[in-house]
Design an enzyme around this catalytic site. Structure first.
Site, PDB file in Angstrom:
ATOM      1  N   LYS A  27      39.089  57.699  -0.157  1.00 51.04           N
ATOM      2  CA  LYS A  27      37.665  57.929   0.109  1.00 51.04           C
ATOM      3  C   LYS A  27      37.483  58.684   1.416  1.00 51.04           C
ATOM      4  CE  LYS A  27      37.143  53.303  -1.816  1.00 51.04           C
ATOM      5  NZ  LYS A  27      38.338  52.586  -1.296  1.00 51.04           N
ATOM      6  N   ASN A  87      46.217  37.534  -9.531  1.00 55.18           N
ATOM      7  CA  ASN A  87      45.011  38.344  -9.745  1.00 55.18           C
ATOM      8  C   ASN A  87      45.120  39.334 -10.906  1.00 55.18           C
ATOM      9  OD1 ASN A  87      43.945  36.945  -7.620  1.00 55.18           O
ATOM     10  ND2 ASN A  87      44.149  38.587  -6.117  1.00 55.18           N
ATOM     11  N   ASP A 145      43.796  51.273  -4.674  1.00 54.59           N
ATOM     12  CA  ASP A 145      42.536  51.733  -4.074  1.00 54.59           C
ATOM     13  C   ASP A 145      42.691  51.792  -2.551  1.00 54.59           C
ATOM     14  OD1 ASP A 145      39.545  52.258  -4.534  1.00 54.59           O
ATOM     15  OD2 ASP A 145      39.591  50.817  -2.885  1.00 54.59           O
ATOM     16  N   ASN A 167      29.186  52.942  -3.075  1.00 56.02           N
ATOM     17  CA  ASN A 167      27.987  52.372  -2.441  1.00 56.02           C
ATOM     18  C   ASN A 167      26.733  53.214  -2.663  1.00 56.02           C
ATOM     19  OD1 ASN A 167      29.388  50.104  -1.102  1.00 56.02           O
ATOM     20  ND2 ASN A 167      30.436  51.748  -0.016  1.00 56.02           N
ATOM     21  N   TYR A 192      40.441  52.640   6.238  1.00 51.50           N
ATOM     22  CA  TYR A 192      41.231  51.398   6.267  1.00 51.50           C
ATOM     23  C   TYR A 192      42.390  51.502   7.268  1.00 51.50           C
ATOM     24  CZ  TYR A 192      38.843  50.480   1.757  1.00 51.50           C
ATOM     25  OH  TYR A 192      37.926  50.317   0.750  1.00 51.50           O
ATOM     26  N   HIS A 241      32.632  57.671   0.606  1.00 47.22           N
ATOM     27  CA  HIS A 241      32.698  56.230   0.890  1.00 47.22           C
ATOM     28  C   HIS A 241      31.321  55.546   0.951  1.00 47.22           C
ATOM     29  CE1 HIS A 241      35.802  53.242   2.661  1.00 47.22           C
ATOM     30  NE2 HIS A 241      34.827  52.586   2.082  1.00 47.22           N
TER      31      HIS A 241
HETATM   32  P1  A2P Z   1      45.030  37.437   1.373  1.00 53.73           P
HETATM   33  O1  A2P Z   1      45.034  38.927   1.403  1.00 53.73           O
HETATM   34  O2  A2P Z   1      45.386  36.838   2.690  1.00 53.73           O
HETATM   35  O3  A2P Z   1      45.890  36.879   0.247  1.00 53.73           O
HETATM   36  P2  A2P Z   1      38.269  40.684  -2.036  1.00 53.73           P
HETATM   37  O4  A2P Z   1      39.280  41.370  -2.914  1.00 53.73           O
HETATM   38  O5  A2P Z   1      37.086  40.162  -2.771  1.00 53.73           O
HETATM   39  O6  A2P Z   1      37.875  41.537  -0.843  1.00 53.73           O
HETATM   40  O7  A2P Z   1      38.981  39.379  -1.431  1.00 53.73           O
HETATM   41  C1  A2P Z   1      40.092  39.477  -0.572  1.00 53.73           C
HETATM   42  C2  A2P Z   1      40.266  38.164   0.169  1.00 53.73           C
HETATM   43  O8  A2P Z   1      40.519  37.104  -0.778  1.00 53.73           O
HETATM   44  C3  A2P Z   1      41.450  38.176   1.097  1.00 53.73           C
HETATM   45  O9  A2P Z   1      41.133  37.364   2.208  1.00 53.73           O
HETATM   46  C4  A2P Z   1      42.576  37.571   0.275  1.00 53.73           C
HETATM   47  O10 A2P Z   1      43.518  36.908   1.115  1.00 53.73           O
HETATM   48  C5  A2P Z   1      41.817  36.551  -0.554  1.00 53.73           C
HETATM   49  N1  A2P Z   1      42.406  36.369  -1.907  1.00 53.73           N
HETATM   50  C6  A2P Z   1      42.880  37.333  -2.719  1.00 53.73           C
HETATM   51  N2  A2P Z   1      43.306  36.804  -3.872  1.00 53.73           N
HETATM   52  C7  A2P Z   1      43.100  35.476  -3.801  1.00 53.73           C
HETATM   53  C8  A2P Z   1      43.334  34.399  -4.690  1.00 53.73           C
HETATM   54  N3  A2P Z   1      43.871  34.595  -5.876  1.00 53.73           N
HETATM   55  N4  A2P Z   1      42.991  33.145  -4.265  1.00 53.73           N
HETATM   56  C9  A2P Z   1      42.443  32.949  -3.056  1.00 53.73           C
HETATM   57  N5  A2P Z   1      42.184  33.928  -2.175  1.00 53.73           N
HETATM   58  C10 A2P Z   1      42.509  35.183  -2.534  1.00 53.73           C
END
Ligand code: A2P
Length: 279
Positions: free
Chosen positions: A75, A245, A45, A146, A50, A108
């Site tokens: 987007k 994730n 995505d 959005n 960005y 977007h």
């Molecule tokens: P980083 O990129 O430094 O690993 P979202 O997808 O909701 O926008 O969240 C992204 C944020 O959550 C980023 O700051 C990312 O940090 C952090 N993040 C992504 N995966 C995890 C995870 N499994 N555990 C903790 N923080 C995470």
């Protein structure tokens, strides 16, 4: 192993995508995207705003994964609304990514009435450009981001209806009315910030439910979206988290726990209201 959701035009979209908002351009974006594609993701995505589409494109190429096995979204940004400007923005995005087609292109943010007296007209004009690009075969699916039901409604009267709406969605921010409208109208819902940008990860109740499954709170949030037929787009630049994730297919949140998360009410949202934004 990830699954798919079928869009209203029959195109299959991988049910988890890899987010790139706030990922720095250059080697960081290149490495994160390439690592994700080599570790189970097949859906990226991106967005012009960005500022990292060159790095994202480099990551796609560096992964060695054939283009046709990757689902790529971008987007059109708010300053490019309108017919010619959207077409021009699309060409720049393709060139930055180094691609010759997109799988999905989104508006977007909706133009809103607070900023523009003729907001609906502007959105329709942008939508006409998206529709043309789609009919020309340059994009496999088109949609919005959005958009609330009242922004979507005028687009539902056109020849090609939006296939996707990407909204903020995570425990604490469920946007029920928009999700219901979309699911009723066969518009697939994607979740930006499925981890609430990290803000909801410290919640003790979520942590307790996650621990029950031997999973992290991030994995619980991602699985929660999947079980609601919402496509989560978690972002990370950290290898262990990128792997974590997508490791969400070996457990199922019980109906009871789903209801408990649902009942948690509002917390951890960005506070961005599409009717109020001024950017
Ligand atoms: P980083 O990129 O430094 O690993 P979202 O997808 O909701 O926008 O969240 C992204 C944020 O959550 C980023 O700051 C990312 O940090 C952090 N993040 C992504 N995966 C995890 C995870 N499994 N555990 C903790 N923080 C995470």
């Amino acid at each position: 192993m990830s699954g798919y959701i079928e869009l209203s035009n029959g195109v299959r979209i991988p049910s988890i995508g890899f987010g790139t908002w706030q990922t720095p351009d250059g080697k960081t974006a290149e490495h994160a995207v390439s690592f994700a594609l080599r570790n189970g993701y097949s859906h990226i995505d991106a967005a012009a705003i960005y500022g990292n589409e060159k790095g994202v494109g480099a990551g796609i190429r560096a992964s060695g994964v054939p283009r046709e096995r990757i689902f790529v979204t971008s987007k059109v940004w708010n300053t490019e609304r309108g017919y010619e400007t959207t077409r021009k923005a699309f060409r720049k995005t393709l060139s930055d990514l180094g691609l010759d087609y997109l799988d999905l292109y989104l508006i977007h943010w909706p133009a809103n009435r607070k900023q523009f007296g003729n907001a609906d007209e502007i959105n329709l004009e942008t939508w006409m450009a998206m529709t043309e690009l789609y009919k020309e075969g340059k994009i496999r699916a088109i949609g919005v981001s959005n958009f609330l039901p009242h922004h979507l409604e005028p687009l539902m009267e056109t020849s090609v209806k939006p296939m996707v709406d990407q909204i903020e969605y995570h425990p604490g921010c469920l946007q029920d009315e928009t999700v219901r409208f979309c699911q009723k109208n066969r518009i697939a819902v994607e979740a930006w910030s499925p981890l609430g940008q990290g803000r909801v990860l410290g919640d003790p109740e979520l942590a307790r439910i996650a621990a029950h499954y031997g999973k992290s709170t991030a994995q619980l949030c991602i699985r929660f979206a999947l079980q609601n037929s919402v496509i989560p787009l978690p972002k990370s630049v950290t290898e262990s988290r990128i792997r974590e994730n997508i490791d969400v297919y070996d457990f199922e949140i019980s109906a009871e726990d789903m209801a408990e998360i649902r009942a948690m009410g509002d917390f951890g949202g960005s506070g961005l209201n599409p009717d109020e934004i001024d950017f």
